[in-house]
Enzyme design. Structure first.
Site, PDB file in Angstrom:
ATOM      1  N   GLU A   1       0.853  -1.193   0.000  1.00  0.00           N
ATOM      2  CA  GLU A   1       0.000   0.000   0.000  1.00  0.00           C
ATOM      3  C   GLU A   1       0.888   1.242   0.000  1.00  0.00           C
ATOM      4  OE1 GLU A   1      -2.574   1.516  -0.611  1.00  0.00           O
ATOM      5  OE2 GLU A   1      -4.031   1.483   1.025  1.00  0.00           O
ATOM      6  N   ASP A   2       0.433   2.298  -0.647  1.00  0.00           N
ATOM      7  CA  ASP A   2       1.233   3.523  -0.681  1.00  0.00           C
ATOM      8  C   ASP A   2       1.222   4.226   0.676  1.00  0.00           C
ATOM      9  OD1 ASP A   2      -1.477   4.151  -0.847  1.00  0.00           O
ATOM     10  OD2 ASP A   2      -1.309   5.331  -2.685  1.00  0.00           O
ATOM     11  N   ILE A   3       0.006   4.522   1.156  1.00  0.00           N
ATOM     12  CA  ILE A   3      -0.101   5.327   2.370  1.00  0.00           C
ATOM     13  C   ILE A   3      -1.297   4.848   3.189  1.00  0.00           C
ATOM     14  CG2 ILE A   3      -1.412   7.120   1.114  1.00  0.00           C
ATOM     15  CD1 ILE A   3       0.009   9.196   2.948  1.00  0.00           C
ATOM     16  N   VAL A   4      -1.104   4.778   4.495  1.00  0.00           N
ATOM     17  CA  VAL A   4      -2.193   4.381   5.384  1.00  0.00           C
ATOM     18  C   VAL A   4      -2.624   5.610   6.170  1.00  0.00           C
ATOM     19  CG1 VAL A   4      -2.926   2.859   7.247  1.00  0.00           C
ATOM     20  CG2 VAL A   4      -1.238   2.059   5.583  1.00  0.00           C
ATOM     21  N   ASP A   5      -3.905   5.905   6.063  1.00  0.00           N
ATOM     22  CA  ASP A   5      -4.465   7.076   6.745  1.00  0.00           C
ATOM     23  C   ASP A   5      -5.344   6.534   7.881  1.00  0.00           C
ATOM     24  OD1 ASP A   5      -6.543   9.163   7.175  1.00  0.00           O
ATOM     25  OD2 ASP A   5      -5.535  10.229   5.589  1.00  0.00           O
TER      26      ASP A   5
ATOM     27  N   THR B   1      -9.090   1.283   4.167  1.00  0.00           N
ATOM     28  CA  THR B   1      -8.823   0.514   2.945  1.00  0.00           C
ATOM     29  C   THR B   1      -8.177  -0.825   3.288  1.00  0.00           C
ATOM     30  OG1 THR B   1      -8.409   2.614   1.835  1.00  0.00           O
ATOM     31  CG2 THR B   1      -7.655   0.633   0.691  1.00  0.00           C
TER      32      THR B   1
ATOM     33  N   LYS C   1       0.103   7.530   8.591  1.00  0.00           N
ATOM     34  CA  LYS C   1      -0.225   8.683   9.449  1.00  0.00           C
ATOM     35  C   LYS C   1      -0.739   8.110  10.764  1.00  0.00           C
ATOM     36  CE  LYS C   1      -1.945  11.177   5.382  1.00  0.00           C
ATOM     37  NZ  LYS C   1      -3.132  11.758   4.732  1.00  0.00           N
TER      38      LYS C   1
ATOM     39  N   PHE D   1      -1.931  16.059   4.019  1.00  0.00           N
ATOM     40  CA  PHE D   1      -2.265  15.488   2.711  1.00  0.00           C
ATOM     41  C   PHE D   1      -1.038  15.608   1.813  1.00  0.00           C
ATOM     42  CE2 PHE D   1      -3.917  15.622  -1.625  1.00  0.00           C
ATOM     43  CZ  PHE D   1      -4.589  14.402  -1.631  1.00  0.00           C
TER      44      PHE D   1
ATOM     45  N   ASP E   1      -1.918  11.015  -5.786  1.00  0.00           N
ATOM     46  CA  ASP E   1      -2.512  12.102  -6.574  1.00  0.00           C
ATOM     47  C   ASP E   1      -3.361  13.049  -5.732  1.00  0.00           C
ATOM     48  OD1 ASP E   1      -4.701  10.315  -6.056  1.00  0.00           O
ATOM     49  OD2 ASP E   1      -5.792  11.260  -7.712  1.00  0.00           O
TER      50      ASP E   1
ATOM     51  N   ARG F   1       0.648  12.329  -9.616  1.00  0.00           N
ATOM     52  CA  ARG F   1       1.243  10.998  -9.388  1.00  0.00           C
ATOM     53  C   ARG F   1       2.650  10.905  -9.958  1.00  0.00           C
ATOM     54  NH1 ARG F   1      -2.866   7.672  -7.575  1.00  0.00           N
ATOM     55  NH2 ARG F   1      -4.908   7.923  -8.527  1.00  0.00           N
TER      56      ARG F   1
HETATM   57  P1  5GP Z   1      -7.407   5.065   4.409  1.00  0.00           P
HETATM   58  O1  5GP Z   1      -8.370   4.041   3.887  1.00  0.00           O
HETATM   59  O2  5GP Z   1      -6.263   4.455   5.208  1.00  0.00           O
HETATM   60  O3  5GP Z   1      -8.084   6.174   5.140  1.00  0.00           O
HETATM   61  O4  5GP Z   1      -6.761   5.777   3.146  1.00  0.00           O
HETATM   62  C1  5GP Z   1      -5.888   5.050   2.327  1.00  0.00           C
HETATM   63  C2  5GP Z   1      -5.963   5.482   0.890  1.00  0.00           C
HETATM   64  O5  5GP Z   1      -6.362   6.841   0.781  1.00  0.00           O
HETATM   65  C3  5GP Z   1      -4.586   5.404   0.265  1.00  0.00           C
HETATM   66  O6  5GP Z   1      -4.452   4.192  -0.447  1.00  0.00           O
HETATM   67  C4  5GP Z   1      -4.560   6.584  -0.669  1.00  0.00           C
HETATM   68  O7  5GP Z   1      -5.094   6.220  -1.910  1.00  0.00           O
HETATM   69  C5  5GP Z   1      -5.483   7.571  -0.031  1.00  0.00           C
HETATM   70  N1  5GP Z   1      -4.752   8.539   0.797  1.00  0.00           N
HETATM   71  C6  5GP Z   1      -4.628   8.568   2.153  1.00  0.00           C
HETATM   72  N2  5GP Z   1      -3.908   9.621   2.562  1.00  0.00           N
HETATM   73  C7  5GP Z   1      -3.525  10.255   1.439  1.00  0.00           C
HETATM   74  C8  5GP Z   1      -2.718  11.418   1.200  1.00  0.00           C
HETATM   75  O8  5GP Z   1      -2.188  12.104   2.092  1.00  0.00           O
HETATM   76  N3  5GP Z   1      -2.551  11.760  -0.108  1.00  0.00           N
HETATM   77  C9  5GP Z   1      -3.108  11.074  -1.145  1.00  0.00           C
HETATM   78  N4  5GP Z   1      -2.863  11.505  -2.365  1.00  0.00           N
HETATM   79  N5  5GP Z   1      -3.872   9.974  -0.955  1.00  0.00           N
HETATM   80  C10 5GP Z   1      -4.061   9.576   0.331  1.00  0.00           C
END
Ligand code: 5GP
Length: 179
Positions: free
Chosen positions: A102-106, A110, A134, A155, A162, A168
């Site tokens: 996965e690229d980023i976990v917020d 997901t 994060k 963000f 993106d 991207r």
């Molecule tokens: P989560 O489901 O953990 O809240 O969010 C994960 C997905 O949201 C990531 O796969 C990514 O696509 C998107 N996302 C989360 N944080 C960011 C961010 O800071 N920038 C961008 N561009 N996408 C994010």
């Protein structure tokens, strides 16, 4: 490095290409060690993870297979809490070692959803690797074994990530500027 303008927002330099390279290298060393003598399936979460995954797999020495899922939970700069499934993996996962990339976990929404789906296929193991996390926003109990770098609740764009369809292709990572 200069600020970049994407749609209505300005982004400032945050993580350089050299730093990203170091983080990816460190992750690959750990993954190579832990998966020695195994043949995992790396499940790449599209779209955002495509650049991270491309760099990571080329650093890894273990024999591996790749598959892809496409999901989305973000709209603009916010996690919506709803997950859109565009497509899921093709390979049978039963009895396999699965590593989600996965690229980023917020919030973790997901990954939690995907983890649950994957586990229902009875894989031998499931672990998660992400480039960025994060910790302040993360709200699920799933352990993320391979975490590249912790970042504040900002963000970010670039290196695959993106803002509403653009950014991207930036080689390094930028964060939204408070104006
Ligand atoms: P989560 O489901 O953990 O809240 O969010 C994960 C997905 O949201 C990531 O796969 C990514 O696509 C998107 N996302 C989360 N944080 C960011 C961010 O800071 N920038 C961008 N561009 N996408 C994010």
């Amino acid at each position: 490095m200069k600020d970049v303008q994407l749609h209505n927002l300005t982004f400032e330099p945050f993580i350089s290409e050299a730093e990203i390279e170091k983080v990816v290298m460190a992750l690959s060393v750990k993954i190579d060690k832990d998966y020695k003598d195994r043949n995992p399936i790396l499940l790449i979460v599209l779209n955002g993870a495509f650049i991270f995954a491309a760099d990571l797999v080329r650093q890894l020495s273990i024999p591996l297979r790749l598959d892809f899922v496409k999901v989305s939970s973000y709209s603009g700069t916010e996690s919506t809490g709803k997950l859109g499934e565009h497509f899921l993996w093709n390979m049978p996962l039963e009895g396999q070692d699965v590593l989600i990339i996965e690229d980023i976990v917020d919030t973790g929404h997901t990954l939690h959803h995907l983890n649950h789906k994957i586990k229902s296929q009875n894989p031998a193991s499931v672990e998660i690797a992400c480039l960025l996390i994060k910790p302040i926003a993360y709200k699920y109990p799933d352990v993320i074994k391979y975490q590249g770098m912790e970042i504040p609740n900002e963000f970010v764009v670039g290196y695959g990530l993106d803002y509403n369809g653009i950014g991207r292709d930036l080689g390094s990572i930028y964060k939204k500027k408070d104006i």
